[in-house]
Design an enzyme around this catalytic site. Structure first.
Site, PDB file in Angstrom:
ATOM      1  N   HIS A  10      -6.564-114.794 -23.283  1.00 37.99           N
ATOM      2  CA  HIS A  10      -5.549-115.216 -22.304  1.00 37.99           C
ATOM      3  C   HIS A  10      -4.363-115.879 -23.007  1.00 37.99           C
ATOM      4  O   HIS A  10      -3.214-115.502 -22.794  1.00 37.99           O
ATOM      5  CB  HIS A  10      -6.206-116.186 -21.307  1.00 37.99           C
ATOM      6  CG  HIS A  10      -5.292-116.681 -20.234  1.00 37.99           C
ATOM      7  ND1 HIS A  10      -5.257-116.121 -18.979  1.00 37.99           N
ATOM      8  CD2 HIS A  10      -4.358-117.667 -20.228  1.00 37.99           C
ATOM      9  CE1 HIS A  10      -4.349-116.757 -18.242  1.00 37.99           C
ATOM     10  NE2 HIS A  10      -3.797-117.704 -18.973  1.00 37.99           N
ATOM     11  N   GLU A  11      -4.656-116.845 -23.860  1.00 35.96           N
ATOM     12  CA  GLU A  11      -3.561-117.566 -24.527  1.00 35.96           C
ATOM     13  C   GLU A  11      -2.813-116.639 -25.497  1.00 35.96           C
ATOM     14  O   GLU A  11      -1.610-116.811 -25.698  1.00 35.96           O
ATOM     15  CB  GLU A  11      -4.086-118.810 -25.244  1.00 35.96           C
ATOM     16  CG  GLU A  11      -4.770-119.846 -24.339  1.00 35.96           C
ATOM     17  CD  GLU A  11      -3.992-120.260 -23.105  1.00 35.96           C
ATOM     18  OE1 GLU A  11      -2.744-120.277 -23.159  1.00 35.96           O
ATOM     19  OE2 GLU A  11      -4.618-120.559 -22.055  1.00 35.96           O
ATOM     20  N   GLU A  56       2.123-115.432 -16.647  1.00 37.86           N
ATOM     21  CA  GLU A  56       0.722-115.175 -16.275  1.00 37.86           C
ATOM     22  C   GLU A  56       0.440-113.677 -16.212  1.00 37.86           C
ATOM     23  O   GLU A  56      -0.694-113.245 -16.428  1.00 37.86           O
ATOM     24  CB  GLU A  56       0.390-115.834 -14.932  1.00 37.86           C
ATOM     25  CG  GLU A  56       0.185-117.336 -15.026  1.00 37.86           C
ATOM     26  CD  GLU A  56      -0.996-117.734 -15.905  1.00 37.86           C
ATOM     27  OE1 GLU A  56      -2.102-117.224 -15.686  1.00 37.86           O
ATOM     28  OE2 GLU A  56      -0.815-118.556 -16.819  1.00 37.86           O
TER      29      GLU A  56
HETATM   30 ZN   LIG Z   1      -2.107-118.925 -18.425  1.00 36.15          ZN
END
Ligand SMILES: [Zn+2]
Length: 508
Positions: free
Chosen positions: A272-273, A302
Site C-alpha cells: 500500500h505505502e 489512495e
Molecule cells: Zn493510504
C-alpha cells in the site's frame, strides 16, 4: 509572457520553494517522531513541530504572495491568472491562489482557538474511546463541528458547509457527486457481503503460525524492490501506523509494522505505502519541490495505494509470481500451503465492526456510513447526541453487524476529534478512481497481468507515469479522471471488479 511577469513568477516560485522546504523539514521531524524518537524526546519534539508550523504559516500567508498573485492576474474568481502565461504556470497559480485564500481567510484568533480546541478534543477522544464514554466526548465533538462550519463560512461556502469541507481533501468534488456513486455502491456491496456471509470462510489459520519478524522484514525489503521501489531515493522503516512521507524531491520514506502472528499485516501495508511512494517519487522533475509537485488529492493518492495493494497485491497472478519467494523465507511455516490457499486467505471477506480491519468488499460500506452521518451532521438533520444510536442502527442495516460498545462504534476513528470532516469519502473514491484507471490500463496494455510484468513492473510504471504521475497536482480529480479515462466518476468499474472476483472466490 512579458519579462515583468517572468520576474514576478520567479519571485513567487522562490517563496513557494521555501514553503515546501519548511514543510519537508517539519516532515522530517515528524517522520523521526514516528520511527526512532526516544520516548523522553516527545515533549521537545512537539514544541519544535509547533514552531515549524508557525513559521510556515507566517511565510505562506505573507502579503507578498497575495500581491504577486494579483499582479499575475490571479484572483479568487480567476485563479489561473493571465491567459498569456504558460499552462503549467497557470496551473501553479491556481493551486497557490486556492491555498493562499484558504489560509488568509481564516482570522488568526479563529485559527488559534481551533488549534487549542483540537488538542483538547483529541485528548478527550482518546480517553472516551478507552473508557467507552461517548457523553464525555460529545461537547468536544459539537465544538469541532461548529469550528468546521464556521471555517466553511469564512471560505465563502453558502450552501451545505459540508461541500466546502469535502473540497479540502477532494478538490472539485461535492456531496451530490459523491451521493450519485455511493448509493449504487451501498446497495450492491451490501448484497454481495450478505451472500458471502452464507458461505464457509476460507482457512486462514496458517497466518498466525509465528513468523519471525526479522525474516518478514527481509521479505518486505525484497518485495518492494521487485515492485520497483528505488532504495537510493527512499527507505522502509517501522512505525505503529504505516505511512508515506516526502522529505525531499529525491527522498520518499515509507513505513510498515510487523506482527509475528499476522503474516499479511506488513506485506499489504508495505505494498500500500509503495503505491503512495511511487506516485510521489515519479512526479516530473520540473514540478518537484513546487506546490504542484505532489499528488492530485487524497482520493487520487489512495487510488494508487489501493490499486497496488488490492487489485495487484491481492490477485492470483501476483502471488503466482511472489509465492515462491515468500516460501523461500518461510519454508517450514508455509510447507503445506498452496498458492490458491494463500490467495483465498488474502481475500477473506466478512462483516466487521472496525474500518481499518475491513476487507475489500466491506471497506467502502464503512466509509459510506461515515459519509451519510457527516452530511446529516452538517445539514442539521442529525443531532450529534444521537450519533451512537444512529451508528448502531446503520451498521446493522448496511454491514450486518452491530457494535456492543461505542468504542467499537462511533468512537473508533480519530478523524472527527481532529476536526477532519469530509476526509473519509477520499478512501472510497480512491477505490473507484483506481478501478476506472485499471480499465484503461487493461485496454492500453494488452494481456496486462499483475504477475507477468516481471521487470520491476516497468510496463505498468510507464503507463502510470504517462497518464497520472506526469500531472502532479496540475489537474483536480474530476479533470484528471476525464483526461485519463474520458469518463466521469462512476462506481461500475469497481463494482464489476469486486463482484467478479468475490463471486469467483466464494463460488457464488
Ligand atoms: Zn493510504
Amino acid at each position: 509572457m512579458t519579462s515583468v511577469q517572468s520576474e514576478k513568477l520567479e519571485k513567487l516560485h522562490a517563496i513557494d520553494r521555501e514553503c515546501i522546504h519548511l514543510e519537508q523539514i517539519a516532515s522530517l521531524l515528524h517522520w523521526d517522531q514516528e520511527t526512532y524518537l526516544p520516548e523522553m524526546g516527545a515533549e521537545d519534539r512537539s514544541d519544535q513541530l509547533a514552531l515549524m508550523e508557525g513559521i510556515y504559516h507566517e511565510r505562506f500567508t505573507s502579503p507578498e504572495i497575495g500581491k504577486l498573485l494579483a499582479e499575475l492576474g490571479s484572483t479568487s474568481d480567476n485563479p489561473r491568472g493571465d491567459e498569456k502565461l504558460p499552462d503549467i504556470e497557470r496551473d501553479f497559480l491556481r493551486v497557490v491562489r486556492k491555498e493562499y485564500d484558504k489560509a488568509v481567510k481564516l482570522p488568526n484568533e479563529f485559527v488559534i482557538a481551533m488549534a487549542k480546541a483540537e488538542g483538547l478534543s483529541q485528548a478527550a477522544w482518546v480517553k472516551a474511546r478507552k473508557e467507552n464514554d461517548f457523553p464525555s466526548f460529545l461537547p468536544h465533538l459539537v465544538k469541532m463541528i461548529d469550528f468546521a462550519k464556521q471555517g466553511a463560512v469564512y471560505w465563502g461556502y453558502t450552501g451545505n458547509p459540508y461541500d466546502g469541507l469535502l473540497d479540502i481533501y477532494e478538490p472539485g468534488m461535492d456531496s451530490a457527486a459523491i451521493d450519485a456513486v455511493f448509493i449504487p455502491l451501498r446497495e450492491r456491496l451490501s448484497v454481495l457481503l450478505k451472500d458471502i456471509s452464507s458461505k464457509p470462510a476460507p482457512d486462514v489459520s496458517f497466518l498466525s503460525r509465528g513468523y519471525d519478524t526479522s525474516v518478514q522484514a527481509k521479505f518486505n525489503e525484497e518485495l518492494m524492490k521487485k515492485l520497483g521501489f528505488d532504495t537510493r531515493r527512499g527507505r522502509l522503516d517501522v512505525s505503529a501506523h504505516p505511512f508515506t512521507i516526502e522529505l525531499g524531491s529525491e527522498d520518499v520514506r515509507i513505513t510498515t509494522r510487523y506482527f509475528s502472528d499476522l503474516l499479511f499485516s506488513a506485506i499489504f501495508s508495505t505494498i500500500h505505502e509503495c503505491g503512495h511512494a511511487f506516485y510521489e517519487m515519479s512526479i516530473p522533475k520540473e514540478l518537484r519541490g513546487t506546490s504542484i509537485g505532489c499528488g492530485a488529492s487524497m482520493g487520487v493518492h489512495e487510488s494508487q495505494s489501493r490499486f497496488w495493494e488490492n487489485v495487484l497485491g491481492r490477485s492470483l497472478p501476483f502471488w503466482e509470481t511472489f509465492f515462491p519467494l515468500i516460501k523461500k523465507h518461510f519454508p517450514k511455516e508455509l510447507a503445506d500451503v498452496s498458492v490458491e490457499k494463500f490467495y483465498q486467505a488474502a481475500n477473506e471477506a466478512k462483516p466487521s465492526l472496525i474500518r481499518v480491519e475491513a476487507d475489500e468488499v466491506s471497506y467502502c460500506l464503512h466509509i459510506i456510513l461515515r459519509f451519510e452521518l457527516e452530511k446529516k451532521l452538517f445539514s442539521g438533520e442529525l443531532d450529534p447526541a444521537d450519533l451512537p444510536g444512529v451508528w448502531r442502527q446503520r451498521m446493522k442495516e448496511i454491514i450486518g453487524v452491530e457494535p456492543e460498545t461505542d468504542s467499537d462504534g462511533v468512537l473508533q476513528d480519530t478523524h472527527w476529534s481532529g476536526g477532519m470532516f469530509g476526509y473519509f469519502p477520499s478512501y472510497a473514491l480512491g477505490n473507484l478512481y483506481g478501478l476506472q484507471f485499471y480499465e484503461k490500463i487493461k485496454s492500453d496494455i494488452p494481456n496486462f497481468s499483475a504477475g507477468a510484468d516481471k521487470d520491476n513492473f516497468a510496463q505498468l510504471h510507464a503507463w502510470l507515469n504517462d497518464n497520472i504521475y506526469v500531472w502532479g497536482r496540475r489537474l483536480e480529480p474530476p479533470e484528471l479522471l476525464k483526461k485519463v479515462t474520458g469518463q466521469k466518476l462512476g462506481s461500475d468499474a469497481f463494482l464489476n471488479y469486486i463482484e467478479t472476483k468475490y463471486r469467483g472466490i466464494y463460488r457464488l
